[in-house]
Design an enzyme around this catalytic site. Structure first.
Site: not given
Ligand SMILES: NC(=O)C1=CN([C@@H]2O[C@H](COP(=O)(O)OP(=O)(O)OC[C@H]3O[C@@H](n4cnc5c(N)ncnc54)[C@H](OP(=O)(O)O)[C@@H]3O)[C@@H](O)[C@H]2O)C=CC1
Ligand SMILES: O=C1CO[C@H](CO)[C@@H](O)[C@@H]1O
Length: 283
Positions: A53, A78
């Site tokens: 990240y 991670k």
């Molecule tokens: N292990 C992996 O491979 C992965 C892990 N992750 C983890 O999971 C976490 C969460 O997933 P992620 O995909 O980031 O996103 P989420 O599913 O948590 O959604 C985040 C989005 O929703 C918006 N949002 C959040 N809360 C609200 C609300 N109450 N009302 C309206 N909009 C809202 C945010 O906007 P804003 O920020 O502008 O407020 C942002 O655009 C990641 O941040 C990461 O830590 C994610 C992807 C892959």
């Molecule tokens: O945590 C993550 C957020 O998104 C990435 C993709 O762009 C992933 O690779 C990763 O798993």
């Protein structure tokens, strides 16, 4: 459960706070520092980050600037795909610790099983990575170790030779994307499932069915999705950089989704998601 500070127990007895704060796509620098501080002020004590990240230094700064004791916090990072293998893992772990500015980590995950040819023998790579994880765990540098995006066929070869079984698998989980086979496998092996993208990176928030169900409880769709994860015993990791949303996403303990509504959401077909398929990741 009454608050984001309430905990579940990992299979090694370590307590994990039941909602984590996500930090993917939180820009490095002041935005990440302020987002983490806002989360800690709102009561979150569990932060989810990753080397990939590119914001670990700012996440660490946010932690240090907030008024929370280290032992009250649960911090996850991670290990990135290209850093797998025993020696590279050890080096990547030290970089992460330096960037975060922490003495120990609460949870360290292998980010992806990453099976593409360019990585070589992925099973051996994950096993040697795991040996490094086990050593760091036994040395007390990490309180819990686990996996991310591993499906049963990725977990089996690793677990067959592991001395220490994984405590967590973090997978994509939101309405329409429940990965039932992986969740069931984790249950059978006492592995806690964490939900990444519990709001589908925002894609869930305009869904008419979810809007109508959330309306019944006078809650937002975001709150409904987070509560739905908890009631499915999957630990949600909502992300936001917006203080009002950060607070809103923690206010999920004053309502309960009925059995019928849980079933209706559990039955929903695909309504959008990341499109990332573990066996196809080649970066
Ligand atoms: N292990 C992996 O491979 C992965 C892990 N992750 C983890 O999971 C976490 C969460 O997933 P992620 O995909 O980031 O996103 P989420 O599913 O948590 O959604 C985040 C989005 O929703 C918006 N949002 C959040 N809360 C609200 C609300 N109450 N009302 C309206 N909009 C809202 C945010 O906007 P804003 O920020 O502008 O407020 C942002 O655009 C990641 O941040 C990461 O830590 C994610 C992807 C892959
Ligand atoms: O945590 C993550 C957020 O998104 C990435 C993709 O762009 C992933 O690779 C990763 O798993």
């Amino acid at each position: 459960m009454d608050s984001v500070k309430d905990f579940w127990m990992l299979n090694n007895g370590v307590r994990i706070p039941c909602v984590g704060f996500g930090t993917w796509q939180t820009p490095d620098g002041e935005t990440a520092v302020q987002a983490v501080k806002a989360a800690l002020e709102a009561g979150y004590v569990h932060i989810d980050t990753a080397a990939a990240y590119d914001n670990e230094a700012s996440v660490g700064q946010g932690i240090r600037e907030a008024d929370v004791k280290r032992e009250e916090l649960f911090v996850t990072s991670k290990l990135w795909n290209a850093h797998r293998g025993y020696d590279k893992t050890m080096a990547a772990f030290e970089r992460t610790m330096k960037d975060l500015g922490l003495e120990y980590l609460d949870l360290y995950l292998i980010h992806w099983p990453a099976v593409a040819n360019q990585f070589g023998n992925w099973q051996e790579l994950n096993r040697s990575t795991w040996r490094a994880f086990e050593e760091l765990y036994k040395d007390g540098r990490i309180r819990a170790i686990g996996l991310s995006n591993f499906m049963p066929h990725h977990m089996e070869p690793l677990m067959a030779e592991a001395e220490i079984q994984p405590m967590v698998d973090q997978i994509e989980f939101h309405p329409g994307q429940m990965q039932k086979e992986t969740v069931e496998y984790c249950r059978q092996h006492d592995i806690l499932v964490e939900a990444w993208s519990p709001l589908g990176t925002g894609r869930m928030l305009t869904n008419p069915t979810l809007k109508s169900i959330a309306g019944k409880y006078e809650k937002s769709v975001a709150q409904l999705c987070i509560r739905w994860c908890l009631q499915n015993e999957v630990l949600p990791l909502p992300k936001s950089v917006t203080p009002s949303r950060i607070r809103e996403n923690a206010e999920v303990f004053d309502f309960k989704i009925s059995r019928d509504d849980m079933e209706q959401i559990n039955k929903m077909g695909y309504i959008g998601g990341s499109g990332l398929v573990p066996d196809e990741i080649d970066f």
